[in-house]
Design a protein around this motif. Structure first.
Motif, PDB file in Angstrom:
ATOM      1  N   PHE A  12      84.276  -4.763  -2.049  1.00  0.00           N
ATOM      2  CA  PHE A  12      84.334  -3.310  -2.113  1.00  0.00           C
ATOM      3  C   PHE A  12      85.438  -2.897  -3.075  1.00  0.00           C
ATOM      4  N   GLU A  13      85.155  -1.931  -3.921  1.00  0.00           N
ATOM      5  CA  GLU A  13      86.168  -1.457  -4.868  1.00  0.00           C
ATOM      6  C   GLU A  13      86.125   0.064  -4.922  1.00  0.00           C
ATOM      7  N   TYR A  55      75.626  -1.448  -4.301  1.00  0.00           N
ATOM      8  CA  TYR A  55      75.429  -0.141  -3.686  1.00  0.00           C
ATOM      9  C   TYR A  55      76.428   0.842  -4.282  1.00  0.00           C
ATOM     10  N   VAL A  56      75.928   1.973  -4.788  1.00  0.00           N
ATOM     11  CA  VAL A  56      76.798   3.013  -5.351  1.00  0.00           C
ATOM     12  C   VAL A  56      77.031   4.066  -4.282  1.00  0.00           C
ATOM     13  N   GLU A  57      78.245   4.104  -3.761  1.00  0.00           N
ATOM     14  CA  GLU A  57      78.586   5.098  -2.745  1.00  0.00           C
ATOM     15  C   GLU A  57      78.979   6.418  -3.393  1.00  0.00           C
ATOM     16  N   GLN A  58      79.598   6.341  -4.565  1.00  0.00           N
ATOM     17  CA  GLN A  58      80.020   7.547  -5.269  1.00  0.00           C
ATOM     18  C   GLN A  58      79.919   7.313  -6.778  1.00  0.00           C
ATOM     19  N   GLU A  64      83.859   9.537 -13.660  1.00  0.00           N
ATOM     20  CA  GLU A  64      85.313   9.559 -13.542  1.00  0.00           C
ATOM     21  C   GLU A  64      85.761   8.695 -12.375  1.00  0.00           C
ATOM     22  N   ARG A  65      84.988   8.728 -11.291  1.00  0.00           N
ATOM     23  CA  ARG A  65      85.277   7.879 -10.141  1.00  0.00           C
ATOM     24  C   ARG A  65      84.002   7.156  -9.744  1.00  0.00           C
ATOM     25  N   ILE A  66      84.141   5.890  -9.441  1.00  0.00           N
ATOM     26  CA  ILE A  66      82.990   5.102  -9.031  1.00  0.00           C
ATOM     27  C   ILE A  66      83.385   4.258  -7.835  1.00  0.00           C
ATOM     28  N   LYS A  67      82.641   4.377  -6.747  1.00  0.00           N
ATOM     29  CA  LYS A  67      82.884   3.565  -5.556  1.00  0.00           C
ATOM     30  C   LYS A  67      81.683   2.655  -5.371  1.00  0.00           C
ATOM     31  N   LEU A  68      81.936   1.361  -5.438  1.00  0.00           N
ATOM     32  CA  LEU A  68      80.864   0.374  -5.334  1.00  0.00           C
ATOM     33  C   LEU A  68      81.114  -0.588  -4.184  1.00  0.00           C
ATOM     34  N   MET A  69      80.025  -1.038  -3.604  1.00  0.00           N
ATOM     35  CA  MET A  69      80.049  -2.170  -2.691  1.00  0.00           C
ATOM     36  C   MET A  69      79.108  -3.209  -3.274  1.00  0.00           C
ATOM     37  N   VAL A  70      79.591  -4.426  -3.471  1.00  0.00           N
ATOM     38  CA  VAL A  70      78.750  -5.493  -4.008  1.00  0.00           C
ATOM     39  C   VAL A  70      78.707  -6.625  -2.995  1.00  0.00           C
TER      40      VAL A  70
END
Length: 264
Positions: free
Chosen positions: A21-22, A41-44, A79-85
């Motif tokens: 998670f990042e 998975y793109v959360e944001q 500008e902001r990216i929240k990913l779960m891989v």
């Protein structure tokens, strides 16, 4: 997407599953591959993927499956990216249908139950040691993945190898909001209309008009993910002359309406 820190790489992780998670993902934009398959998975925000010569957009609250060994790269203009891989060893397939699913790139909207399962996995983020609960939980998630993919997306654009189409592509990408004529395209490429249409369909699998439609929908998804514009504003920004025309085009590609995306 290769490193969890300066010394540890995905390829050196021995466990069968690995969660990463990042909060604010940093992209190297370099082609690479992994022996493990991965679920992104793109959360944001929104994420661009290039896999095997094809470019995909992965919108917010959507997932992508990238098969093991597939050459790929990632980048994002958010500008902001929240990913779960989630990384997985190549799964044992129960059927030929499942084997086909996991051997190809897959993009689809994550239903609520899948989102909750993925977000639950954050507790194991960057955990190097084997954990039986993690292994069982992620194994169940992977097993059910083909059944979660009720509506696969066609948000991939094949990048043509034919050099004579480059001027056409550049024009479409730079002027996707404007109507074009085939005569105008022919002048750009110094090719006949028939040759352009034949080459473009052969290289991309779609017509010029369909390509422009997909570009517009992809750009609209970028704008929708920012939560800064109304649907009406987005419709005109991407080149549609009415909200109804935009909504119809969006539904034709996504199989749901832009208002559903904004409520996600």
């Amino acid at each position: 997407m290769d490193q969890t820190n300066h010394t540890l790489t995905i390829e050196r992780i021995q466990k069968s599953t690995f969660v990463w998670f990042e909060e604010n993902w940093i992209h190297d934009n370099e082609l690479h591959n992994h022996r493990k398959g991965q679920l992104i998975y793109v959360e944001q925000g929104f994420q661009y993927l290039t896999v095997a010569g094809k470019m995909y957009l992965l919108p917010q609250n959507h997932v992508a499956w990238i098969p093991s060994g597939a050459l790929h790269k990632t980048n994002s203009h958010s500008e902001r990216i929240k990913l779960m891989v989630l990384f997985f060893d190549t799964p044992q397939f129960d059927s030929a249908q499942d084997q086909l699913f996991f051997s190809q790139v897959q993009l689809f909207s994550a239903p609520k139950v899948l989102r909750e399962m993925i977000l639950y996995c954050e507790k194991w983020s960057k955990l190097i040691e084997e954990d039986e609960h993690e292994k069982v939980f992620l194994g169940a998630l992977l097993h059910e993945l083909p059944y979660f993919a009720a509506q696969l997306l066609q948000l991939g654009i094949t990048l043509p190898q034919e050099n004579r189409l480059q001027a056409v592509l550049n024009h479409l990408h730079d002027h996707y909001t404007a109507a074009f004529t085939l005569d105008e395209i022919a002048m750009l490429s110094n090719l006949s209309l028939r040759t352009i249409e034949r080459l473009f369909k052969k290289e991309t699998g779609m017509t010029l008009a369909k390509y422009q439609q997909l570009l517009r929908i992809i750009k609209s998804l970028e704008l929708l993910s920012t939560k800064q514009f109304t649907i009406s504003q987005i419709a005109y920004k991407v080149g549609y002359k009415s909200v109804q025309a935009f909504t119809n085009s969006f539904y034709a590609v996504m199989k749901y309406r832009p208002s559903s995306f904004m409520m996600d």
